[in-house]
Design an enzyme around this catalytic site. Sequence first.
Site, PDB file in Angstrom:
ATOM      1  N   THR A 174      -7.135   6.490   9.995  1.00  0.00           N
ATOM      2  CA  THR A 174      -6.978   5.249   9.149  1.00  0.00           C
ATOM      3  C   THR A 174      -8.011   4.524   9.291  1.00  0.00           C
ATOM      4  O   THR A 174      -9.174   4.563  10.148  1.00  0.00           O
ATOM      5  CB  THR A 174      -5.806   4.424   9.337  1.00  0.00           C
ATOM      6  OG1 THR A 174      -5.391   3.354   8.466  1.00  0.00           O
ATOM      7  CG2 THR A 174      -5.540   3.518  10.665  1.00  0.00           C
ATOM      8  N   THR A 175      -8.266   3.352   8.334  1.00  0.00           N
ATOM      9  CA  THR A 175      -9.394   2.519   8.436  1.00  0.00           C
ATOM     10  C   THR A 175      -9.391   1.717   9.685  1.00  0.00           C
ATOM     11  O   THR A 175      -8.352   1.168  10.037  1.00  0.00           O
ATOM     12  CB  THR A 175      -9.393   1.531   7.294  1.00  0.00           C
ATOM     13  OG1 THR A 175      -9.272   2.272   5.989  1.00  0.00           O
ATOM     14  CG2 THR A 175     -10.814   0.781   7.033  1.00  0.00           C
TER      15      THR A 175
ATOM     16  N   GLU B 198     -11.052  -9.211   2.621  1.00  0.00           N
ATOM     17  CA  GLU B 198      -9.706  -9.243   3.272  1.00  0.00           C
ATOM     18  C   GLU B 198      -9.894  -8.940   4.857  1.00  0.00           C
ATOM     19  O   GLU B 198     -10.811  -8.240   5.248  1.00  0.00           O
ATOM     20  CB  GLU B 198      -9.077  -7.873   2.774  1.00  0.00           C
ATOM     21  CG  GLU B 198      -7.793  -7.523   3.370  1.00  0.00           C
ATOM     22  CD  GLU B 198      -6.964  -6.376   2.620  1.00  0.00           C
ATOM     23  OE1 GLU B 198      -6.938  -6.256   1.548  1.00  0.00           O
ATOM     24  OE2 GLU B 198      -6.525  -5.433   3.646  1.00  0.00           O
TER      25      GLU B 198
ATOM     26  N   GLU C 168      -8.650   0.489  -2.882  1.00  0.00           N
ATOM     27  CA  GLU C 168      -9.479   0.507  -1.748  1.00  0.00           C
ATOM     28  C   GLU C 168     -10.291   1.659  -1.847  1.00  0.00           C
ATOM     29  O   GLU C 168      -9.842   2.936  -2.083  1.00  0.00           O
ATOM     30  CB  GLU C 168      -8.442   0.584  -0.586  1.00  0.00           C
ATOM     31  CG  GLU C 168      -7.892  -0.520  -0.252  1.00  0.00           C
ATOM     32  CD  GLU C 168      -7.024  -0.421   1.023  1.00  0.00           C
ATOM     33  OE1 GLU C 168      -6.984   0.813   1.488  1.00  0.00           O
ATOM     34  OE2 GLU C 168      -6.006  -1.291   1.103  1.00  0.00           O
TER      35      GLU C 168
ATOM     36  N   ASN D  78       0.905  -1.192  -0.002  1.00  0.00           N
ATOM     37  CA  ASN D  78       0.135  -0.040   0.006  1.00  0.00           C
ATOM     38  C   ASN D  78       0.873   1.269   0.021  1.00  0.00           C
ATOM     39  O   ASN D  78       1.639   1.392   0.846  1.00  0.00           O
ATOM     40  CB  ASN D  78      -1.052   0.017   1.192  1.00  0.00           C
ATOM     41  CG  ASN D  78      -1.724   1.175   1.360  1.00  0.00           C
ATOM     42  OD1 ASN D  78      -1.391   2.208   1.082  1.00  0.00           O
ATOM     43  ND2 ASN D  78      -3.028   0.900   1.709  1.00  0.00           N
TER      44      ASN D  78
ATOM     45  N   ARG E  74      -9.244   8.233  -0.971  1.00  0.00           N
ATOM     46  CA  ARG E  74     -10.220   8.617   0.123  1.00  0.00           C
ATOM     47  C   ARG E  74     -10.928   9.856  -0.301  1.00  0.00           C
ATOM     48  O   ARG E  74     -10.476  10.474  -1.179  1.00  0.00           O
ATOM     49  CB  ARG E  74      -9.349   8.815   1.561  1.00  0.00           C
ATOM     50  CG  ARG E  74      -8.831   7.767   2.122  1.00  0.00           C
ATOM     51  CD  ARG E  74      -8.144   8.139   3.380  1.00  0.00           C
ATOM     52  NE  ARG E  74      -9.016   8.402   4.300  1.00  0.00           N
ATOM     53  CZ  ARG E  74      -9.463   7.333   5.108  1.00  0.00           C
ATOM     54  NH1 ARG E  74      -8.782   6.331   5.485  1.00  0.00           N
ATOM     55  NH2 ARG E  74     -10.447   7.492   6.203  1.00  0.00           N
TER      56      ARG E  74
ATOM     57  N   HIS F 196      -3.595  -4.805   7.702  1.00  0.00           N
ATOM     58  CA  HIS F 196      -3.948  -3.568   8.432  1.00  0.00           C
ATOM     59  C   HIS F 196      -2.990  -3.899   9.701  1.00  0.00           C
ATOM     60  O   HIS F 196      -3.085  -4.703  10.405  1.00  0.00           O
ATOM     61  CB  HIS F 196      -5.370  -3.340   9.260  1.00  0.00           C
ATOM     62  CG  HIS F 196      -5.468  -1.836   9.101  1.00  0.00           C
ATOM     63  ND1 HIS F 196      -5.099  -1.131  10.291  1.00  0.00           N
ATOM     64  CD2 HIS F 196      -5.742  -0.914   8.271  1.00  0.00           C
ATOM     65  CE1 HIS F 196      -5.302   0.012  10.298  1.00  0.00           C
ATOM     66  NE2 HIS F 196      -5.806   0.300   9.223  1.00  0.00           N
ATOM     67  N   GLY F 197      -1.897  -2.817   9.919  1.00  0.00           N
ATOM     68  CA  GLY F 197      -1.163  -3.014  11.229  1.00  0.00           C
ATOM     69  C   GLY F 197      -0.134  -3.943  11.022  1.00  0.00           C
ATOM     70  O   GLY F 197       0.561  -4.089  12.177  1.00  0.00           O
TER      71      GLY F 197
ATOM     72  N   HIS G  30      -5.423   3.671  -1.710  1.00  0.00           N
ATOM     73  CA  HIS G  30      -6.735   3.969  -1.028  1.00  0.00           C
ATOM     74  C   HIS G  30      -7.039   5.293  -1.644  1.00  0.00           C
ATOM     75  O   HIS G  30      -6.727   6.302  -1.087  1.00  0.00           O
ATOM     76  CB  HIS G  30      -6.855   3.731   0.352  1.00  0.00           C
ATOM     77  CG  HIS G  30      -8.078   4.134   1.069  1.00  0.00           C
ATOM     78  ND1 HIS G  30      -8.349   3.629   2.635  1.00  0.00           N
ATOM     79  CD2 HIS G  30      -9.265   4.400   0.560  1.00  0.00           C
ATOM     80  CE1 HIS G  30      -9.587   4.200   2.759  1.00  0.00           C
ATOM     81  NE2 HIS G  30     -10.145   4.482   1.529  1.00  0.00           N
TER      82      HIS G  30
ATOM     83  N   ARG H  12      -6.625  12.637   1.006  1.00  0.00           N
ATOM     84  CA  ARG H  12      -5.613  13.049   1.934  1.00  0.00           C
ATOM     85  C   ARG H  12      -4.099  12.509   1.332  1.00  0.00           C
ATOM     86  O   ARG H  12      -3.099  13.115   1.857  1.00  0.00           O
ATOM     87  CB  ARG H  12      -5.949  12.939   3.393  1.00  0.00           C
ATOM     88  CG  ARG H  12      -5.878  11.366   3.592  1.00  0.00           C
ATOM     89  CD  ARG H  12      -6.062  10.942   5.046  1.00  0.00           C
ATOM     90  NE  ARG H  12      -7.322  11.033   5.392  1.00  0.00           N
ATOM     91  CZ  ARG H  12      -8.125  10.696   6.351  1.00  0.00           C
ATOM     92  NH1 ARG H  12      -7.285  10.052   7.444  1.00  0.00           N
ATOM     93  NH2 ARG H  12      -9.247  10.690   6.779  1.00  0.00           N
TER      94      ARG H  12
ATOM     95  N   HIS I 249       0.908   6.301   1.758  1.00  0.00           N
ATOM     96  CA  HIS I 249       1.811   7.125   2.603  1.00  0.00           C
ATOM     97  C   HIS I 249       2.991   7.625   1.922  1.00  0.00           C
ATOM     98  O   HIS I 249       3.624   8.732   2.467  1.00  0.00           O
ATOM     99  CB  HIS I 249       1.993   6.556   3.946  1.00  0.00           C
ATOM    100  CG  HIS I 249       0.769   6.294   4.743  1.00  0.00           C
ATOM    101  ND1 HIS I 249      -0.191   7.243   4.935  1.00  0.00           N
ATOM    102  CD2 HIS I 249       0.066   5.095   5.064  1.00  0.00           C
ATOM    103  CE1 HIS I 249      -1.395   6.866   5.620  1.00  0.00           C
ATOM    104  NE2 HIS I 249      -0.981   5.544   5.592  1.00  0.00           N
TER     105      HIS I 249
HETATM  106  N1  PXP Z   1      -5.803  -3.251   3.807  1.00  0.00           N
HETATM  107  C1  PXP Z   1      -6.854  -2.451   3.936  1.00  0.00           C
HETATM  108  C2  PXP Z   1      -8.008  -2.620   3.592  1.00  0.00           C
HETATM  109  C3  PXP Z   1      -6.383  -1.133   4.486  1.00  0.00           C
HETATM  110  O1  PXP Z   1      -7.490  -0.056   4.398  1.00  0.00           O
HETATM  111  C4  PXP Z   1      -5.190  -0.448   4.753  1.00  0.00           C
HETATM  112  C5  PXP Z   1      -4.991   0.529   5.240  1.00  0.00           C
HETATM  113  O2  PXP Z   1      -5.126   1.653   4.405  1.00  0.00           O
HETATM  114  C6  PXP Z   1      -4.355  -1.679   4.688  1.00  0.00           C
HETATM  115  C7  PXP Z   1      -4.452  -3.203   4.366  1.00  0.00           C
HETATM  116  C8  PXP Z   1      -2.784  -1.365   5.113  1.00  0.00           C
HETATM  117  O3  PXP Z   1      -2.662  -1.184   6.435  1.00  0.00           O
HETATM  118  P1  PXP Z   1      -1.525  -0.785   7.049  1.00  0.00           P
HETATM  119  O4  PXP Z   1      -1.018   0.822   6.412  1.00  0.00           O
HETATM  120  O5  PXP Z   1      -1.783  -0.412   8.662  1.00  0.00           O
HETATM  121  O6  PXP Z   1      -0.233  -1.959   6.748  1.00  0.00           O
END
Ligand code: PXP
Length: 250
Positions: A107-108, A158, A77, A14, A52, A201-202, A50, A56, A17
């Site tokens: 964040t999500t 996911e 996303e 992803n 948004r 995520h995370g 993503h 952002r 950032h």
């Molecule tokens: N998967 C989804 C659906 C997400 O929304 C995000 C964050 O945008 C990620 C994965 C990646 O998460 P992270 O940035 O915490 O690795």
Amino acid sequence: MNAHTRNALRLGVNIDHVATIRNARGGAHPDPVRAAQIVAAVGGDGITAHLREDRRHIRDDDLKRIQAATDLPLNLEMAATDEMLSIALRHLPNAACIVPENREERTTEGGLDAAGQHNRLAPIVSRLKDADIRVSLFIEADARQLEAAMRLGADIVEFHTGEYAHAFIDGDAAALEAELRRIADMAALSVKNGIEPHAGHGLTYENVQPIAAIPQLAELNIGHYLIGEAVFTGLEHAVRKMRQLMDEAR
Ligand code: PXP
């Protein structure tokens, strides 16, 4: 074999950032397109971005540039809105991952309520599928949500690993074990029902391996940590190291 089929557990990076840092100064640098090219060069399997509502990080014109710059599959996303649906239909990403989106969130923050929002999601899922876009729903690893995803005809689910990541930070071994079991059980149930399970995520170098070891998972999507590490060690190294940790866990 090409980059898309090389890894049994794919790594989707992803790159949002990179755009966050670019937007902090309002210019063109650092360019998320360059990040996508590096991910492709070092064996990443996909690019996740993503778009948004508030733009952002990733902006509309980034999508076209990312698609033109690499042949890696793009996982877009998106929130379940008419605006995002028409953008997805215009760009035709390989996959669209529908995520919940609250304007104020950093964040999500959790999975989509696929069960509670069936009627809102159904037409969006079917328009995406009609356009041959693989539909992914970002949900909690929960049987009710998985059943709802099946009813909606999602190709992919996911699983949100945010609670798992929190349990890891808190050093809460019981919660960590419970989260892992929940994700593993739901990944197995997905495959049984013909849905491809992903997770994200995370995830970090420290917590990725127990998740990567779940044999049914086909893809992990990882962003914030990799971009953060890239500041110190470079994106090439960060992607390679994550890839290696995932491979070791299998
Ligand atoms: N998967 C989804 C659906 C997400 O929304 C995000 C964050 O945008 C990620 C994965 C990646 O998460 P992270 O940035 O915490 O690795």
